[in-house]
Design a protein around this motif. Structure first.
Motif, PDB file in Angstrom:
ATOM      1  N   TYR A  13      24.076 -21.805  -1.097  1.00  0.00           N
ATOM      2  CA  TYR A  13      22.741 -21.212  -0.992  1.00  0.00           C
ATOM      3  C   TYR A  13      22.360 -20.965   0.471  1.00  0.00           C
ATOM      4  CZ  TYR A  13      21.709 -22.046  -5.934  1.00  0.00           C
ATOM      5  OH  TYR A  13      21.704 -22.003  -7.313  1.00  0.00           O
ATOM      6  N   GLU A  14      22.609 -21.944   1.320  1.00  0.00           N
ATOM      7  CA  GLU A  14      22.205 -21.823   2.726  1.00  0.00           C
ATOM      8  C   GLU A  14      22.956 -20.698   3.426  1.00  0.00           C
ATOM      9  OE1 GLU A  14      21.491 -24.768   6.605  1.00  0.00           O
ATOM     10  OE2 GLU A  14      22.460 -25.539   4.794  1.00  0.00           O
ATOM     11  N   ASN A  15      24.222 -20.565   3.123  1.00  0.00           N
ATOM     12  CA  ASN A  15      25.042 -19.553   3.803  1.00  0.00           C
ATOM     13  C   ASN A  15      24.748 -18.125   3.365  1.00  0.00           C
ATOM     14  OD1 ASN A  15      26.589 -21.081   5.607  1.00  0.00           O
ATOM     15  ND2 ASN A  15      27.991 -21.723   3.987  1.00  0.00           N
ATOM     16  N   ARG A  16      24.012 -17.965   2.280  1.00  0.00           N
ATOM     17  CA  ARG A  16      23.703 -16.620   1.804  1.00  0.00           C
ATOM     18  C   ARG A  16      22.542 -15.986   2.575  1.00  0.00           C
ATOM     19  NH1 ARG A  16      26.621 -13.255   0.294  1.00  0.00           N
ATOM     20  NH2 ARG A  16      25.149 -12.236  -1.123  1.00  0.00           N
ATOM     21  N   PHE A  17      21.882 -16.756   3.417  1.00  0.00           N
ATOM     22  CA  PHE A  17      20.839 -16.182   4.263  1.00  0.00           C
ATOM     23  C   PHE A  17      21.481 -15.637   5.532  1.00  0.00           C
ATOM     24  CE2 PHE A  17      18.510 -19.183   1.645  1.00  0.00           C
ATOM     25  CZ  PHE A  17      17.365 -18.468   1.315  1.00  0.00           C
ATOM     26  N   VAL A  18      21.201 -14.382   5.824  1.00  0.00           N
ATOM     27  CA  VAL A  18      21.755 -13.740   7.010  1.00  0.00           C
ATOM     28  C   VAL A  18      20.751 -13.877   8.142  1.00  0.00           C
ATOM     29  CG1 VAL A  18      22.651 -11.592   7.977  1.00  0.00           C
ATOM     30  CG2 VAL A  18      23.013 -12.125   5.558  1.00  0.00           C
ATOM     31  N   ASP A  19      21.216 -14.356   9.294  1.00  0.00           N
ATOM     32  CA  ASP A  19      20.293 -14.688  10.389  1.00  0.00           C
ATOM     33  C   ASP A  19      19.375 -13.551  10.798  1.00  0.00           C
ATOM     34  OD1 ASP A  19      21.152 -17.221  10.471  1.00  0.00           O
ATOM     35  OD2 ASP A  19      22.072 -17.138  12.448  1.00  0.00           O
ATOM     36  N   ASP A  20      19.914 -12.322  10.853  1.00  0.00           N
ATOM     37  CA  ASP A  20      19.081 -11.219  11.325  1.00  0.00           C
ATOM     38  C   ASP A  20      18.292 -10.578  10.189  1.00  0.00           C
ATOM     39  OD1 ASP A  20      21.208 -10.048  10.093  1.00  0.00           O
ATOM     40  OD2 ASP A  20      21.664  -8.628  11.698  1.00  0.00           O
ATOM     41  N   ALA A  21      18.295 -11.217   9.008  1.00  0.00           N
ATOM     42  CA  ALA A  21      17.475 -10.729   7.905  1.00  0.00           C
ATOM     43  C   ALA A  21      16.799 -11.894   7.204  1.00  0.00           C
ATOM     44  CB  ALA A  21      18.320  -9.939   6.915  1.00  0.00           C
ATOM     45  N   ALA A  22      16.538 -12.956   7.959  1.00  0.00           N
ATOM     46  CA  ALA A  22      15.927 -14.151   7.381  1.00  0.00           C
ATOM     47  C   ALA A  22      14.862 -14.704   8.312  1.00  0.00           C
ATOM     48  CB  ALA A  22      16.981 -15.216   7.090  1.00  0.00           C
ATOM     49  N   GLU A  23      13.941 -15.449   7.727  1.00  0.00           N
ATOM     50  CA  GLU A  23      12.867 -16.100   8.476  1.00  0.00           C
ATOM     51  C   GLU A  23      13.090 -17.608   8.429  1.00  0.00           C
ATOM     52  OE1 GLU A  23       9.605 -12.788   6.870  1.00  0.00           O
ATOM     53  OE2 GLU A  23       9.834 -14.748   5.903  1.00  0.00           O
TER      54      GLU A  23
END
Length: 472
Positions: free
Chosen positions: A424-434
């Protein structure tokens, strides 16, 4: 975790320190002191390590059902709630349980939101006046609204007609907040409102030089990025404003070849730009400009080679930069990923480095992520820097506090290492996440969501609207 990656700058790393107990401040290869006259003024932060830094998943928020790619920008924290933009709504959740506390229905989708919040927990959003129609036609973003995050209420919303919009309300692209002034900008110009009285402080006006406010940087001060001239030969200026009248307090003309400017910090005034499209990496940054807000004079310019540093800004929005922090008299940037050291040389890693705002020179700060990890600055905490250390195949992500004087690292949170949680954590992309962290709680949220992929939905199963961790 996917980062903005590419070539790298090489520093000697202290190696993989995932097994070290950093809760009391391991230097991780960083050294104290600076060059160029900065004072060692680290500390003063509110965030302290808990007795046990290991976190657990507090809750997960599923992605709302949408027909297409949908903007869900905006997330905020209060003493009791985590607040997140949903589908045609803004919703408050219990910060520990994730149960819904309240919901604000909106006539259309949120298009933009500001991170800034008043002392009494009011914030500003921009949304469409109507929902996307059955044919998928997006509605223009014309409504500026103010939300009470404590009460869970839309206090007011307004549109403005101007000389540049004819009979229709002006369309805006972004919104920010400074003191009691809410300011929205876009291709048709800018407008501002008093957050308490709803009074229109200014609105777009026709200009013989084709000048208009593209957008604003908020926070401790209000700063406009203003563009004049024609498409082929634009002149972009940075103007600190009187927040009550919109009158410029000073003007700094950006160099020739700058089409858009990004306010990284309103006080001290730091602006990023891609001069002559020389960045070459899509980051929107080739240089940072440190400006004296009182005089409009350039204090120093900091070159930020795209092959070396990994911060980025959206191409056109004024207040849109990520993966950097300004404070403690310095600009903090992550380096691009590069090969690690020792036995794990093929593994990728990076560092956080800093620049003295007074001189533009690099300091001796070198905060190593450690092999297989990368570090991303999130925000300042007093004179310290809060950073996110990415999850890897056998360990969860971490929140780390970096002392502004000594550059020592202190772990504030270590997320679970089990495969399911890491997925779950790795599915957040840094440049598209808050990323929102406070008081031992971390909330990671997407700012864009889309409908599930056709066919195999294995990856979609791990995509969330928000994921919350807590050490409490």
């Amino acid at each position: 975790m996917v980062l903005i990656v590419g070539g790298g700058i090489w520093f000697v790393s202290s190696g993989d320190d995932t097994k070290k107990n950093d809760s009391k401040g391991d230097s991780g290869g960083a050294t104290a002191g600076t060059t160029g006259g900065s004072k060692d003024t680290g500390g003063g932060g509110k965030e302290k390590p808990p007795a046990d830094t290991k976190s657990r998943v507090a809750f997960k928020l599923p992605v709302p059902k949408v027909a297409d790619v949908t903007d869900v920008s905006g997330s905020w924290l209060t003493d009791t709630a985590f607040v997140k933009t949903g589908l045609n709504s803004v919703v408050g959740y219990d910060r520990d349980k994730g149960t819904q506390l309240w919901s604000i229905p909106l006539p259309g989708q949120v298009c933009a939101a500001t991170d800034h919040v008043t002392k009494d927990n009011k914030t500003a959003i921009l949304f469409a006046a109507a929902k996307t129609d059955a044919k998928g036609k997006y509605q223009p973003c014309t409504r500026v609204g103010v939300i009470d995050l404590n009460a869970g209420k839309l206090l007011w919303s307004k549109g403005v007609k101007s000389e540049t919009s004819g009979d229709e309300d002006t369309t805006f692209d972004e919104v920010t907040l400074s003191g009691s002034t809410v300011a929205a900008g876009g291709l048709r110009g800018g407008a501002a409102f008093d957050i308490n009285t709803q009074a229109v402080l200014w609105k777009p006006e026709a200009d013989t030089n084709n000048c208009y406010d593209m957008g604003y940087g908020g926070g401790d001060a209000l700063v406009a990025a203003r563009k004049c001239g024609n498409y082929d030969n634009p002149q972009v200026s940075i103007e600190p404003l009187n927040p009550k009248t919109g009158a410029p307090l000073s003007t700094f003309k950006m160099p020739e070849g700058v089409e858009y400017a990004h306010v990284v910090s309103s006080s001290p005034l730091v602006v990023a730009a891609d001069v002559g499209d020389t960045a070459g990496d899509g980051s929107g940054i080739s240089d940072f400009f440190v400006i004296d807000a009182k005089t409009g004079k350039l204090t120093t310019k900091i070159a930020a080679d795209g092959d070396t540093y990994a911060a980025s800004c959206d191409s056109t929005e004024v207040e849109s930069c990520r993966a950097l922090a300004v404070g403690n008299g310095r600009l903090y940037l992550p380096t691009e990923e590069h090969d690690g050291t020792g036995e794990e040389q093929i593994a990728q890693t990076n560092e956080i480095v800093s620049f003295d705002l007074a001189t533009g020179k690099t300091t001796s700060d070198r905060i190593d992520a450690g092999n297989r990890h990368t570090l991303v600055p999130l925000r300042m905490d007093g004179n310290n820097v809060l950073a996110y250390r990415t999850a890897v195949y056998d360990g969860g992500g971490q929140i780390i506090s970096i002392n502004g004087a000594t550059a020592k690292k202190t772990i504030l949170m270590e997320n679970p290492s089990d495969e399911d949680t890491r997925g779950y954590e790795n599915r957040f992309v840094d440049d598209a996440a808050e990323f929102r962290y406070a008081d031992g709680r971390l909330y990671i949220s997407n700012n864009l969501v889309s409908k599930p992929s056709a066919g195999d939905s294995t990856l979609d199963d791990k995509v969330l609207l928000s994921l919350a961790f807590t050490t409490h």
